[in-house]
Design a protein around this motif. Sequence first.
Motif, PDB file in Angstrom:
ATOM      1  N   TRP A 206      39.802 -43.322  66.314  1.00 52.00           N
ATOM      2  CA  TRP A 206      40.209 -44.672  66.699  1.00 52.00           C
ATOM      3  C   TRP A 206      41.546 -45.043  66.049  1.00 52.00           C
ATOM      4  O   TRP A 206      42.424 -45.624  66.698  1.00 52.00           O
ATOM      5  N   GLN A 207      41.713 -44.712  64.781  1.00 50.33           N
ATOM      6  CA  GLN A 207      42.960 -45.030  64.093  1.00 50.33           C
ATOM      7  C   GLN A 207      44.137 -44.286  64.707  1.00 50.33           C
ATOM      8  O   GLN A 207      45.224 -44.854  64.857  1.00 50.33           O
ATOM      9  N   THR A 208      43.932 -43.026  65.080  1.00 43.59           N
ATOM     10  CA  THR A 208      44.998 -42.258  65.727  1.00 43.59           C
ATOM     11  C   THR A 208      45.387 -42.891  67.055  1.00 43.59           C
ATOM     12  O   THR A 208      46.582 -43.050  67.369  1.00 43.59           O
ATOM     13  N   HIS A 209      44.395 -43.261  67.846  1.00 41.35           N
ATOM     14  CA  HIS A 209      44.655 -43.900  69.142  1.00 41.35           C
ATOM     15  C   HIS A 209      45.392 -45.224  68.959  1.00 41.35           C
ATOM     16  O   HIS A 209      46.337 -45.534  69.697  1.00 41.35           O
ATOM     17  N   THR A 210      45.000 -45.997  67.949  1.00 36.53           N
ATOM     18  CA  THR A 210      45.628 -47.300  67.717  1.00 36.53           C
ATOM     19  C   THR A 210      47.058 -47.141  67.209  1.00 36.53           C
ATOM     20  O   THR A 210      47.944 -47.926  67.577  1.00 36.53           O
ATOM     21  N   ARG A 211      47.302 -46.154  66.378  1.00 40.76           N
ATOM     22  CA  ARG A 211      48.673 -45.898  65.907  1.00 40.76           C
ATOM     23  C   ARG A 211      49.575 -45.527  67.087  1.00 40.76           C
ATOM     24  O   ARG A 211      50.756 -45.905  67.113  1.00 40.76           O
ATOM     25  N   GLN A 212      49.032 -44.785  68.027  1.00 42.51           N
ATOM     26  CA  GLN A 212      49.815 -44.449  69.221  1.00 42.51           C
ATOM     27  C   GLN A 212      50.155 -45.715  70.009  1.00 42.51           C
ATOM     28  O   GLN A 212      51.277 -45.862  70.511  1.00 42.51           O
ATOM     29  N   TYR A 213      49.186 -46.614  70.092  1.00 43.09           N
ATOM     30  CA  TYR A 213      49.414 -47.894  70.768  1.00 43.09           C
ATOM     31  C   TYR A 213      50.501 -48.690  70.062  1.00 43.09           C
ATOM     32  O   TYR A 213      51.450 -49.187  70.697  1.00 43.09           O
ATOM     33  N   LEU A 214      50.411 -48.782  68.736  1.00 41.92           N
ATOM     34  CA  LEU A 214      51.418 -49.524  67.969  1.00 41.92           C
ATOM     35  C   LEU A 214      52.785 -48.862  68.062  1.00 41.92           C
ATOM     36  O   LEU A 214      53.818 -49.540  68.091  1.00 41.92           O
ATOM     37  N   GLY A 215      52.799 -47.536  68.101  1.00 38.57           N
ATOM     38  CA  GLY A 215      54.064 -46.825  68.266  1.00 38.57           C
ATOM     39  C   GLY A 215      54.687 -47.090  69.619  1.00 38.57           C
ATOM     40  O   GLY A 215      55.920 -47.223  69.733  1.00 38.57           O
ATOM     41  N   ARG A 216      53.843 -47.197  70.631  1.00 34.42           N
ATOM     42  CA  ARG A 216      54.354 -47.500  71.973  1.00 34.42           C
ATOM     43  C   ARG A 216      54.925 -48.919  72.017  1.00 34.42           C
ATOM     44  O   ARG A 216      55.942 -49.176  72.687  1.00 34.42           O
ATOM     45  N   VAL A 217      54.267 -49.839  71.291  1.00 34.67           N
ATOM     46  CA  VAL A 217      54.796 -51.203  71.195  1.00 34.67           C
ATOM     47  C   VAL A 217      56.197 -51.171  70.592  1.00 34.67           C
ATOM     48  O   VAL A 217      57.122 -51.848  71.077  1.00 34.67           O
ATOM     49  N   LYS A 218      56.377 -50.380  69.558  1.00 41.59           N
ATOM     50  CA  LYS A 218      57.693 -50.285  68.904  1.00 41.59           C
ATOM     51  C   LYS A 218      58.732 -49.719  69.870  1.00 41.59           C
ATOM     52  O   LYS A 218      59.889 -50.173  69.893  1.00 41.59           O
ATOM     53  N   GLU A 219      58.348 -48.731  70.660  1.00 41.63           N
ATOM     54  CA  GLU A 219      59.278 -48.152  71.620  1.00 41.63           C
ATOM     55  C   GLU A 219      59.701 -49.177  72.669  1.00 41.63           C
ATOM     56  O   GLU A 219      60.892 -49.259  73.022  1.00 41.63           O
ATOM     57  N   MET A 220      58.741 -49.952  73.145  1.00 46.20           N
ATOM     58  CA  MET A 220      59.053 -50.964  74.148  1.00 46.20           C
ATOM     59  C   MET A 220      59.931 -52.067  73.570  1.00 46.20           C
ATOM     60  O   MET A 220      60.845 -52.580  74.232  1.00 46.20           O
ATOM     61  N   LEU A 221      59.689 -52.428  72.304  1.00 45.19           N
ATOM     62  CA  LEU A 221      60.509 -53.455  71.660  1.00 45.19           C
ATOM     63  C   LEU A 221      61.928 -52.955  71.420  1.00 45.19           C
ATOM     64  O   LEU A 221      62.895 -53.724  71.510  1.00 45.19           O
ATOM     65  N   ALA A 222      62.055 -51.670  71.098  1.00 39.64           N
ATOM     66  CA  ALA A 222      63.374 -51.102  70.829  1.00 39.64           C
ATOM     67  C   ALA A 222      64.259 -51.140  72.059  1.00 39.64           C
ATOM     68  O   ALA A 222      65.502 -51.150  71.959  1.00 39.64           O
ATOM     69  N   ALA A 223      63.625 -51.148  73.228  1.00 41.26           N
ATOM     70  CA  ALA A 223      64.387 -51.203  74.472  1.00 41.26           C
ATOM     71  C   ALA A 223      64.844 -52.615  74.800  1.00 41.26           C
ATOM     72  O   ALA A 223      65.602 -52.820  75.755  1.00 41.26           O
TER      73      ALA A 223
END
Length: 231
Positions: A206-223
């Motif tokens: 679950w933590q791995t999946h959630t970190r991927q979600y948070l990382g995707r949020v960061k990628e979208m914000l960076a754009a």
Amino acid sequence: MIIFPKFLKALHTVLFLAGYLAIAVVASIIDKGGSPGLGLGIIVTATTIAAVLVFGQIFVRTKYKRAIKRQKQTASHATTAAPVTLSAQVSESYDHQARTVWSLIRTAESAVMLSDAQRAFTVPGTPAGVGEQQCFIGRDGSVSLIEVVGEESPWWATTRTLSPTGPNTRHTYRLEPTVTGCTLTVGIVLELQASAEWSPAHKAAWQTHTRQYLGRVKEMLAAQPTGPSTL
């Protein structure tokens, strides 16, 4: 469904007694034919075998009934035992203000960009905010449904998973301001039966999946451009 097994049981008993009587008759004939020792031996042997079979059957039935009783008691205990509450959380910091992050993650449709959902939407007819339901359809065809049970824009929201068979699951999304932006913390709380399994491997997944979600949020914000604060 009930009469047939009873009939077989009665037939088994009749055949068993008939066989025993037949052996006794044969032993009696042998005895009268001039071999009393052999006839008596046959009767004693047959009686001993019959006794062993009867007592063995009684022993097996008793053990079986006790095993079934223990199984029912164990199942009843697992059902009535107090649920076990388990939790986990993961955080990520962003160089964007809380309202910007909130606007990205709050809508149901954002799950298509931030997770493996193929389609996501707000369930028609549900209210905005508390009581709102969101549906997510995965790329593997799986469907999940959540309901917003509490929120305060743009700081936090709590959702629960709507499932008739799954565990009682709640997710929390909490945004806290920092000097350079904000920190998003995603948490999960599960209520499981005492017999259910929730191993460290499940938590790590679950933590791995959630970190991927948070990382995707960061990628979208960076754009997106950082822009001035709106808070």
